[in-house]
Design an enzyme around this catalytic site. Structure first.
Site, PDB file in Angstrom:
ATOM      1  N   GLY A  56       0.801  -1.217   0.000  1.00  0.00           N
ATOM      2  CA  GLY A  56       0.000   0.000   0.000  1.00  0.00           C
ATOM      3  C   GLY A  56       0.828   1.258   0.000  1.00  0.00           C
ATOM      4  O   GLY A  56       0.290   2.366  -0.024  1.00  0.00           O
ATOM      5  N   HIS A 218      -0.180   4.867   7.277  1.00  0.00           N
ATOM      6  CA  HIS A 218      -1.237   3.860   7.350  1.00  0.00           C
ATOM      7  C   HIS A 218      -2.597   4.498   7.628  1.00  0.00           C
ATOM      8  O   HIS A 218      -3.542   3.814   7.992  1.00  0.00           O
ATOM      9  CB  HIS A 218      -0.920   2.828   8.436  1.00  0.00           C
ATOM     10  CG  HIS A 218       0.397   2.146   8.241  1.00  0.00           C
ATOM     11  ND1 HIS A 218       1.513   2.462   8.973  1.00  0.00           N
ATOM     12  CD2 HIS A 218       0.781   1.195   7.360  1.00  0.00           C
ATOM     13  CE1 HIS A 218       2.530   1.718   8.566  1.00  0.00           C
ATOM     14  NE2 HIS A 218       2.114   0.947   7.589  1.00  0.00           N
ATOM     15  N   ASP A 392     -17.293  18.346 -16.665  1.00  0.00           N
ATOM     16  CA  ASP A 392     -16.395  18.424 -15.526  1.00  0.00           C
ATOM     17  C   ASP A 392     -16.984  19.185 -14.343  1.00  0.00           C
ATOM     18  O   ASP A 392     -16.302  19.411 -13.351  1.00  0.00           O
ATOM     19  CB  ASP A 392     -15.057  19.054 -15.931  1.00  0.00           C
ATOM     20  CG  ASP A 392     -15.244  20.371 -16.676  1.00  0.00           C
ATOM     21  OD1 ASP A 392     -16.389  20.853 -16.737  1.00  0.00           O
ATOM     22  OD2 ASP A 392     -14.250  20.907 -17.185  1.00  0.00           O
ATOM     23  N   THR A 486     -26.233  21.371 -27.332  1.00  0.00           N
ATOM     24  CA  THR A 486     -25.301  22.423 -26.932  1.00  0.00           C
ATOM     25  C   THR A 486     -26.054  23.731 -26.754  1.00  0.00           C
ATOM     26  O   THR A 486     -27.280  23.799 -26.929  1.00  0.00           O
ATOM     27  CB  THR A 486     -24.201  22.649 -27.992  1.00  0.00           C
ATOM     28  OG1 THR A 486     -24.806  23.223 -29.158  1.00  0.00           O
ATOM     29  CG2 THR A 486     -23.500  21.348 -28.361  1.00  0.00           C
ATOM     30  N   GLY A 549     -24.801  24.112 -20.932  1.00  0.00           N
ATOM     31  CA  GLY A 549     -24.572  25.264 -21.795  1.00  0.00           C
ATOM     32  C   GLY A 549     -25.849  25.815 -22.387  1.00  0.00           C
ATOM     33  O   GLY A 549     -26.046  27.035 -22.461  1.00  0.00           O
TER      34      GLY A 549
END
Length: 571
Positions: A56, A218, A392, A486, A549
């Site tokens: 890890g 850890h 995004d 769009t 948009g």
């Protein structure tokens, strides 16, 4: 439960080691233990160097098996020390006349299992010594029986020892130097949130407004929690603590290692590197070598650690010695730290735009723009949520940023409210410079194209022509068409309905119907599949809500029309 690229949870470590040795011909798995990775071509005339611990923390330790670094590495389960029999298997497979050194990062399980293996190995005729690295500055009392935890400083210790072994130095020479290096190290980390184990949720959750300073690798709690602030303040505070703990003086020189604990983006690492380098420059403390990258992780922990080391010329020479291992990242070539100009040199001052076009009532224009700006701010969360469905998730924040830029220009009395042509040109520059990206370019195009229609007259027909020009420019340069999901869908709907209404002499009511048509078109994008733009790269399953948009355009048109009616009602 956290999602990871794993098969069976119980086979996670074995699968990872299989991937490591399959992609690197210079290492192989030990025949007596599939948790031991060692060099394929062993030189039993040199001192064997072995490290390990719980998995890890990759690339530590197996990622450092290579020429000029480790001879072998031992991997335990995730965050669990390997049993002593596996450590002993590593000692046996690398056994030679020169002896061996076991490097242990200071955790109780590792000390016990590596120590037990060394005792048994030595009792059977071997010659192994143990070097414990305990560089965690978060521990206030390093002289306690437990001592400080071991962190990324272990990587620098191993690098120096590896170069010495490659040169044929003796066991005692490497052991003494390793102890000297370990005593010259100090490391402190900070995390925005800890890592998560495969198949489990994060063991601890940090509030959104807090950070953990001095956490272990850890995921164990740190020295204290502090308010979440900008990177500059976080790094300045971290380095200030390191300076006090290490008693750093301006006359000294230091090796610096900035370590990514797992999931810090390269964008963020660039910022962190810059802040660390700026701190040293401000303190007038010299950096002799600068390392940055993923050296010792805490799974996908979102944090960094900074290691500083007092290094003499001999240590520097060994750090610079060649090494080949998948996890090793050599030092960077650090230049002079110079502050950069934050504002682009080519930035255009909107007050330099020549006034042009017919004049209008400034208060009417101001009121309409204020209405749109308010809508841009108020709809930030709504647009972000829509954009997150197939993008995004920053559409709302993008326009809110533009709105604040418009407010700043308005406060500075830079905007020309008397001449719409000039104002639209100014808005074009604001969007281009403050929004950037695709949205900034498209809106800059729209405003720039529309501006020229307000040179001689302002009436319903010139407004229609301005919207047509904006629509044509977006389609010409953006490539989108009606039906592509769009902003064009809602903008074109406004143009078509307004054009129809004006031909039929429907009066001002045509603007209300045109805005409604734009709103319906925006809603209808929920049933369309994107053909252009960022959303076109996403699956149809993620395109079930209206396009952000298209929604934004309909919101701005509604806000403008509402504000216009309110302003006209005042007269």
């Amino acid at each position: 439960m956290s999602k990871k690229f794993v098969n069976k949870l119980e086979e996670t470590v074995d699968d990872a080691l299989f991937g490591l040795v399959s992609s690197n011909k210079d290492v192989e798995l030990c025949k007596n233990s599939n948790r031991v990775v060692h060099l394929s071509q062993l030189d039993l005339k040199t001192v064997s160097l072995i490290a390990g611990g719980g998995s890890g923390h990759e690339p530590y330790a197996a990622g450092y098996v290579g020429k000029g670094l480790l001879t072998a590495a031992v991997a335990g389960n995730v965050f669990a020390s390997p049993p002593s029999r596996n450590v002993q298997a590593a000692l046996e497979v690398t056994k030679g006349e020169a002896g061996a050194i076991l490097f242990v990062i200071n955790y109780t399980g590792d000390r016990l299992n590596f120590g037990l293996a060394a005792e048994r190995f030595n009792a059977s005729g071997g010659n192994a010594k143990v070097v414990t690295i305990a560089d965690d500055l978060a521990i206030d009392n390093p002289n306690s029986r437990v001592g400080r935890r071991g962190l990324a400083g272990a990587v620098l210790t191993i690098k120096i020892a590896g170069a010495m072994s490659e040169e044929g130095k003796s066991l005692d020479e490497i052991y003494e130097m390793s102890h000297k290096v370990a005593k010259s190290l100090g490391t402190l980390g900070v995390s925005l949130y800890p890592g998560s184990l495969p198949g489990k949720n994060r063991e601890t959750e940090l509030p959104i407004d807090q950070i953990e300073v001095g956490l272990g690798i850890h995921g164990e709690p740190g020295k204290f929690r502090a308010p979440y602030e900008c990177a500059h303040k976080i790094i300045t505070g971290l380095m200030g603590t390191i300076q006090v703990k290490m008693e750093m003086k301006k006359s000294e020189k230091f090796v610096v290692l900035v370590n990514n604990l797992g999931s810090v983006s390269q964008l963020e690492m660039g910022i962190v590197n810059g802040e660390v380098l700026r701190w040293f420059a401000d303190q007038k403390i010299e950096i002799t070598r600068f390392y940055s990258g993923t050296y010792m992780t805490s799974l996908d922990g979102h944090g960094i650690s900074v290691t500083v080391m007092r290094a003499d010329d001999l240590m520097i020479r060994y750090l610079d010695a060649p090494a080949t291992a998948p996890g090793w990242i050599p030092s960077f070539s650090v230049g002079e730290v110079r502050e950069v100009t934050r504002e682009p040199s080519e930035a255009r001052n909107i007050t330099e735009i020549s006034s042009s076009g017919i004049s209008l009532n400034a208060e009417l224009v101001r009121g309409c723009l204020d209405g749109v700006v308010k809508s841009m701010l108020d709809s930030e969360d709504e647009l972000n949520k829509l954009d997150a469905e197939a993008g995004d998730g920053d559409c709302g924040s993008t326009f809110a940023g533009a709105a604040r830029a418009i407010q700043a220009s308005q406060k500075a009395k830079e905007l020309d409210f008397e001449q719409p042509e000039t104002l639209l040109k100014q808005l074009s520059v604001i969007f281009e410079q403050t929004v950037g990206g695709t949205s900034g370019a498209l809106y800059a195009l729209m405003f720039s194209s529309a501006a020229q229609e307000f040179h001689d007259i302002v009436d319903s027909n010139t407004i229609l022509e301005a919207l047509k020009k904006a629509n044509q420019a977006v389609q010409k340069y953006g490539g989108a068409r009606v039906g592509d999901r769009t902003m064009v869908d809602s903008l074109d709907a406004m143009v078509e309905e307004l054009s129809k209404g004006l031909k039929e002499n429907q009066g001002l009511d045509v603007f209300e119907r045109a805005v409604q048509a734009s709103e319906r078109a925006a809603e209808d994008t929920a049933n369309q599949k994107a053909s252009v733009g960022r959303a076109s790269y996403t699956s149809s399953e993620s395109q079930t809500k209206p396009d952000a948009g298209a929604t934004a355009i309909s919101l701005w048109l509604r806000a403008f029309w509402t504000a216009f009616k309110q302003e006209m009602g005042k007269k």
